[in-house]
Design an enzyme around this catalytic site. Structure first.
Site, mmCIF file in Angstrom:
data_model
loop_
_atom_site.group_PDB
_atom_site.id
_atom_site.type_symbol
_atom_site.label_atom_id
_atom_site.label_comp_id
_atom_site.label_asym_id
_atom_site.label_seq_id
_atom_site.Cartn_x
_atom_site.Cartn_y
_atom_site.Cartn_z
ATOM 1 N N LYS A 159 0.834 -1.217 0.000
ATOM 2 C CA LYS A 159 0.000 0.000 0.000
ATOM 3 C C LYS A 159 0.863 1.258 0.000
ATOM 4 O O LYS A 159 0.380 2.354 -0.271
ATOM 5 C CB LYS A 159 -0.965 -0.008 1.193
ATOM 6 C CG LYS A 159 -2.080 -1.018 1.003
ATOM 7 C CD LYS A 159 -3.176 -0.919 2.045
ATOM 8 C CE LYS A 159 -4.247 -1.976 1.767
ATOM 9 N NZ LYS A 159 -5.264 -2.043 2.811
ATOM 10 N N HIS A 217 -5.387 -12.102 -0.993
ATOM 11 C CA HIS A 217 -6.761 -11.722 -1.355
ATOM 12 C C HIS A 217 -7.380 -12.712 -2.331
ATOM 13 O O HIS A 217 -8.342 -12.378 -3.042
ATOM 14 C CB HIS A 217 -6.796 -10.319 -1.956
ATOM 15 C CG HIS A 217 -6.685 -9.230 -0.934
ATOM 16 N ND1 HIS A 217 -7.723 -8.860 -0.118
ATOM 17 C CD2 HIS A 217 -5.634 -8.455 -0.573
ATOM 18 C CE1 HIS A 217 -7.331 -7.879 0.694
ATOM 19 N NE2 HIS A 217 -6.058 -7.624 0.440
ATOM 20 N N ASP A 236 -6.972 -11.545 8.377
ATOM 21 C CA ASP A 236 -7.061 -10.188 7.834
ATOM 22 C C ASP A 236 -8.527 -9.705 7.874
ATOM 23 O O ASP A 236 -8.837 -8.618 8.388
ATOM 24 C CB ASP A 236 -6.542 -10.228 6.390
ATOM 25 C CG ASP A 236 -6.518 -8.884 5.694
ATOM 26 O OD1 ASP A 236 -6.639 -7.855 6.369
ATOM 27 O OD2 ASP A 236 -6.364 -8.867 4.455
HETATM 28 FE FE LIG Z 1 -4.394 -6.601 1.651
#
Ligand SMILES: [Fe+2]
Length: 188
Positions: free
Chosen positions: A63, A113, A140
Site C-alpha cells: 500500500k 486476497h 485479515d
Molecule cells: Fe491486503
C-alpha cells in the site's frame, strides 16, 4: 553468498513499515499477532508460526505504492480507486522480493486476497492457493471486521465470526474456518 532472508526484520523493512499510514501499520501488527496465536493453536511448526507472524506484519506493505489519498480515503472507493488498490499485493510482493525474502513469504503477500472459489484478485482456486495465504485471508478479514474503518463501524466478535462463517467454502477455506471458530471461541 547472501543468505536468503526468512523472517528477519531488517532496517530497510522497518524504514518501509514506518512509512505506512497509521491504520495500515496497526492493522498489520494485529494481523501478525493473531496469525501467530492461530498458528500456535494449530500446532504448526516453529518455522511456519514465525513466518505467519511476520507475514501478518507485512502483508499490506504494498500500500506504500498506492496514493495516500486512496489508502486513507474516508468513504467507499470508486471502481478506479479499487482497481489501483488491488495492485498492493503485487507491489508488496515485489518490494519484499527486492529485499530477498523467502518465497513462502512473497507468495502469501501476493495471494492474501485470493478466494477459494476463484473470485479473488488473481483468480486462483482452492488448491492453487498456498496455506499461508489462506490463513492470512481469514485473520485479515476478522481484524478488519472487528475494528472501525473510515467508512464503517466495527462489528462484535460474534457478528464478525458469523460473517466469516457465511463465506466458508467460497471465500475462505472450510477446514480452516472450523479451526478458526474454535480458536476464537477459546480466545474470547
Ligand atoms: Fe491486503
Amino acid at each position: 553468498m547472501i543468505k536468503e532472508r526468512s523472517t528477519f526484520v531488517t532496517n530497510e523493512l522497518v524504514e518501509l513499515l514506518r512509512q505506512l499510514d497509521h491504520d495500515t501499520f496497526l492493522h498489520g501488527m494485529r494481523v501478525g499477532e493473531l496469525s501467530y496465536k492461530f498458528s500456535r493453536y494449530l500446532d504448526l511448526t516453529l518455522r511456519q508460526t514465525n513466518q505467519l507472524h511476520f507475514i501478518g506484519y507485512v502483508h499490506d506493505i504494498g500500500k506504500l505504492k498506492i496514493p495516500n489519498s486512496i489508502v486513507t480515503k474516508r468513504g467507499p472507493l470508486t471502481d478506479f480507486e479499487w482497481n489501483l488498490m488491488k495492485n498492493h499485493t503485487i507491489y508488496g510482493h515485489d518490494l519484499l522480493k527486492n529485499l530477498s525474502y523467502h518465497n513462502d513469504i512473497l507468495n502469501a503477500v501476493r495471494y492474501h486476497h485470493e478466494n477459494i472459489d476463484g473470485t479473488g484478485y488473481e483468480g486462483l482456486y482452492s488448491n492453487e492457493i498456498d496455506f499461508n495465504s489462506k490463513i492470512i485471508r481469514i485473520v485479515d478479514s476478522f481484524d478488519a471486521l472487528t475494528h472501525d474503518r473510515s467508512y464503517r463501524k466495527k462489528c462484535s466478535i460474534e457478528i464478525s465470526l458469523k460473517k466469516i462463517q457465511k463465506l466458508s467454502g467460497t471465500v475462505y477455506d472450510q477446514d480452516l474456518i472450523k479451526e478458526f471458530t474454535k480458536f476464537i471461541c477459546k480466545l474470547y
